[in-house]
Design a protein around this motif. Sequence first.
Motif, PDB file in Angstrom:
ATOM      1  N   THR A 102      26.338  59.437 100.823  1.00  0.00           N
ATOM      2  CA  THR A 102      26.091  58.844 102.135  1.00  0.00           C
ATOM      3  C   THR A 102      24.967  57.817 102.055  1.00  0.00           C
ATOM      4  O   THR A 102      25.074  56.708 102.599  1.00  0.00           O
ATOM      5  N   ARG A 103      23.877  58.161 101.368  1.00  0.00           N
ATOM      6  CA  ARG A 103      22.778  57.205 101.183  1.00  0.00           C
ATOM      7  C   ARG A 103      23.245  55.975 100.418  1.00  0.00           C
ATOM      8  O   ARG A 103      22.900  54.841 100.762  1.00  0.00           O
ATOM      9  N   ALA A 104      24.023  56.215  99.366  1.00  0.00           N
ATOM     10  CA  ALA A 104      24.489  55.103  98.534  1.00  0.00           C
ATOM     11  C   ALA A 104      25.362  54.148  99.337  1.00  0.00           C
ATOM     12  O   ALA A 104      25.203  52.919  99.260  1.00  0.00           O
ATOM     13  N   LEU A 105      26.282  54.690 100.125  1.00  0.00           N
ATOM     14  CA  LEU A 105      27.187  53.835 100.882  1.00  0.00           C
ATOM     15  C   LEU A 105      26.453  53.090 101.999  1.00  0.00           C
ATOM     16  O   LEU A 105      26.800  51.950 102.315  1.00  0.00           O
ATOM     17  N   ARG A 106      25.441  53.712 102.574  1.00  0.00           N
ATOM     18  CA  ARG A 106      24.646  53.001 103.583  1.00  0.00           C
ATOM     19  C   ARG A 106      23.938  51.806 102.962  1.00  0.00           C
ATOM     20  O   ARG A 106      23.854  50.728 103.566  1.00  0.00           O
ATOM     21  N   LEU A 107      23.420  51.984 101.749  1.00  0.00           N
ATOM     22  CA  LEU A 107      22.744  50.887 101.066  1.00  0.00           C
ATOM     23  C   LEU A 107      23.727  49.766 100.754  1.00  0.00           C
ATOM     24  O   LEU A 107      23.438  48.579 100.940  1.00  0.00           O
ATOM     25  N   HIS A 111      24.086  45.574 102.415  1.00  0.00           N
ATOM     26  CA  HIS A 111      23.889  44.393 101.575  1.00  0.00           C
ATOM     27  C   HIS A 111      25.185  43.790 101.023  1.00  0.00           C
ATOM     28  O   HIS A 111      25.170  42.666 100.534  1.00  0.00           O
ATOM     29  N   ALA A 112      26.281  44.517 101.091  1.00  0.00           N
ATOM     30  CA  ALA A 112      27.523  44.022 100.499  1.00  0.00           C
ATOM     31  C   ALA A 112      28.232  43.052 101.444  1.00  0.00           C
ATOM     32  O   ALA A 112      27.993  43.033 102.651  1.00  0.00           O
ATOM     33  N   ASP A 113      29.087  42.234 100.862  1.00  0.00           N
ATOM     34  CA  ASP A 113      30.007  41.412 101.635  1.00  0.00           C
ATOM     35  C   ASP A 113      31.390  41.531 100.999  1.00  0.00           C
ATOM     36  O   ASP A 113      31.580  42.257 100.027  1.00  0.00           O
ATOM     37  N   THR A 127      21.205  48.119  82.721  1.00  0.00           N
ATOM     38  CA  THR A 127      19.898  47.540  83.018  1.00  0.00           C
ATOM     39  C   THR A 127      20.087  46.313  83.900  1.00  0.00           C
ATOM     40  O   THR A 127      21.038  45.552  83.726  1.00  0.00           O
ATOM     41  N   PRO A 128      19.189  46.103  84.862  1.00  0.00           N
ATOM     42  CA  PRO A 128      19.422  45.044  85.852  1.00  0.00           C
ATOM     43  C   PRO A 128      19.045  43.654  85.376  1.00  0.00           C
ATOM     44  O   PRO A 128      18.007  43.463  84.752  1.00  0.00           O
ATOM     45  N   ALA A 129      19.912  42.705  85.673  1.00  0.00           N
ATOM     46  CA  ALA A 129      19.515  41.302  85.641  1.00  0.00           C
ATOM     47  C   ALA A 129      18.801  40.960  86.943  1.00  0.00           C
ATOM     48  O   ALA A 129      17.967  40.059  86.991  1.00  0.00           O
ATOM     49  N   ARG A 130      19.133  41.727  87.985  1.00  0.00           N
ATOM     50  CA  ARG A 130      18.516  41.526  89.295  1.00  0.00           C
ATOM     51  C   ARG A 130      18.646  42.807  90.102  1.00  0.00           C
ATOM     52  O   ARG A 130      19.697  43.462  90.064  1.00  0.00           O
ATOM     53  N   VAL A 131      17.605  43.184  90.813  1.00  0.00           N
ATOM     54  CA  VAL A 131      17.662  44.301  91.753  1.00  0.00           C
ATOM     55  C   VAL A 131      17.911  43.724  93.144  1.00  0.00           C
ATOM     56  O   VAL A 131      17.135  42.919  93.644  1.00  0.00           O
ATOM     57  N   ILE A 132      19.019  44.141  93.752  1.00  0.00           N
ATOM     58  CA  ILE A 132      19.396  43.615  95.068  1.00  0.00           C
ATOM     59  C   ILE A 132      18.669  44.361  96.182  1.00  0.00           C
ATOM     60  O   ILE A 132      18.150  43.761  97.121  1.00  0.00           O
ATOM     61  N   ALA A 133      18.643  45.702  96.084  1.00  0.00           N
ATOM     62  CA  ALA A 133      18.042  46.513  97.142  1.00  0.00           C
ATOM     63  C   ALA A 133      17.729  47.898  96.589  1.00  0.00           C
ATOM     64  O   ALA A 133      18.304  48.324  95.587  1.00  0.00           O
ATOM     65  N   GLU A 134      16.829  48.605  97.284  1.00  0.00           N
ATOM     66  CA  GLU A 134      16.440  49.947  96.866  1.00  0.00           C
ATOM     67  C   GLU A 134      16.334  50.854  98.081  1.00  0.00           C
ATOM     68  O   GLU A 134      16.010  50.419  99.177  1.00  0.00           O
ATOM     69  N   ASP A 135      16.629  52.134  97.836  1.00  0.00           N
ATOM     70  CA  ASP A 135      16.409  53.183  98.832  1.00  0.00           C
ATOM     71  C   ASP A 135      15.873  54.391  98.075  1.00  0.00           C
ATOM     72  O   ASP A 135      16.626  55.158  97.496  1.00  0.00           O
ATOM     73  N   GLY A 136      14.545  54.533  98.044  1.00  0.00           N
ATOM     74  CA  GLY A 136      13.952  55.570  97.225  1.00  0.00           C
ATOM     75  C   GLY A 136      14.258  55.313  95.756  1.00  0.00           C
ATOM     76  O   GLY A 136      13.955  54.243  95.226  1.00  0.00           O
ATOM     77  N   ASP A 137      14.901  56.283  95.109  1.00  0.00           N
ATOM     78  CA  ASP A 137      15.221  56.131  93.688  1.00  0.00           C
ATOM     79  C   ASP A 137      16.562  55.448  93.450  1.00  0.00           C
ATOM     80  O   ASP A 137      16.942  55.200  92.301  1.00  0.00           O
ATOM     81  N   CYS A 150      35.991  53.326  85.617  1.00  0.00           N
ATOM     82  CA  CYS A 150      36.277  52.914  87.003  1.00  0.00           C
ATOM     83  C   CYS A 150      36.470  54.148  87.869  1.00  0.00           C
ATOM     84  O   CYS A 150      37.361  54.195  88.715  1.00  0.00           O
ATOM     85  N   ILE A 151      35.621  55.148  87.672  1.00  0.00           N
ATOM     86  CA  ILE A 151      35.810  56.413  88.370  1.00  0.00           C
ATOM     87  C   ILE A 151      35.501  56.301  89.862  1.00  0.00           C
ATOM     88  O   ILE A 151      36.065  57.011  90.684  1.00  0.00           O
ATOM     89  N   CYS A 152      34.605  55.363  90.233  1.00  0.00           N
ATOM     90  CA  CYS A 152      34.253  55.190  91.648  1.00  0.00           C
ATOM     91  C   CYS A 152      33.682  53.801  91.855  1.00  0.00           C
ATOM     92  O   CYS A 152      32.790  53.385  91.105  1.00  0.00           O
ATOM     93  N   GLN A 153      34.187  53.079  92.859  1.00  0.00           N
ATOM     94  CA  GLN A 153      33.702  51.739  93.157  1.00  0.00           C
ATOM     95  C   GLN A 153      34.038  51.356  94.593  1.00  0.00           C
ATOM     96  O   GLN A 153      34.970  51.889  95.185  1.00  0.00           O
ATOM     97  N   VAL A 154      33.243  50.444  95.127  1.00  0.00           N
ATOM     98  CA  VAL A 154      33.519  49.855  96.432  1.00  0.00           C
ATOM     99  C   VAL A 154      33.929  48.410  96.193  1.00  0.00           C
ATOM    100  O   VAL A 154      33.207  47.644  95.564  1.00  0.00           O
TER     101      VAL A 154
END
Length: 238
Positions: A102-107, A111-113, A127-137, A150-154
Amino acid sequence: MRSMIIHMSGSSKRRGNVDRLLRDLPAAEVVEAVDGRDPEQIAGVQRSDGTLFSPHYPFALRPAEIGVFQSHRRCWQRILDAGWDFGLIAEDDLRVDPARLTRALRLIERHADREMYVRLPVKARETPARVIAEDGDIRLILPRIIGLQCICQVVGRHAAERLLAATDRIDRPVDTFLQMHWITGQPIHALLPNGNAEVAHEIGGSTIQTRTGARGKLAREAKRTLYRARLHLHPQRA
């Protein structure tokens, strides 16, 4: 958000986990998986084993890998046909932590389009080339090198349309193809850690992996290492 669970109806050992996912995922439905071992179901698939794109993929497509690829294409098409802005696509060996999901999908939703493809992998290795957003950890990132599975994706509507157009012909597994962002024109994001787990070992084992002798394993690993080195020449950039 709507969810799709890729599941082959004849796979009775996985049905219990599918029922759990139907409860845990938002507005979930089951999408019948394509059986790559059934010649009739993949008769129309155009394929060129490993040779369509550079770097060439060193292994021939297995029937199960063809089925998985076509199952994901079926879900991409479902997003377009239904007119959804986004769709969550899950494979039937996924287990989620509902609160963390639930937290992940809210994040993601903040920010998604419709252009975005966001992986929720079971292994937090990218490892990130860029961090888009954070919610705690939890972090939504653009990874330098896109991970496998491809076990889970939006998947956003425009991303689904773009990927369908790029896969009229296939030459490698779907997760390996998605790593080729310079070919698809599709950036791939990731959200991790997310609480997801793979439970294939609990529900009948993998539907893709096959047994290989020791000598064959060594040869495959050498080819895989060389392929990965070539892939690392094409990082995603911020």
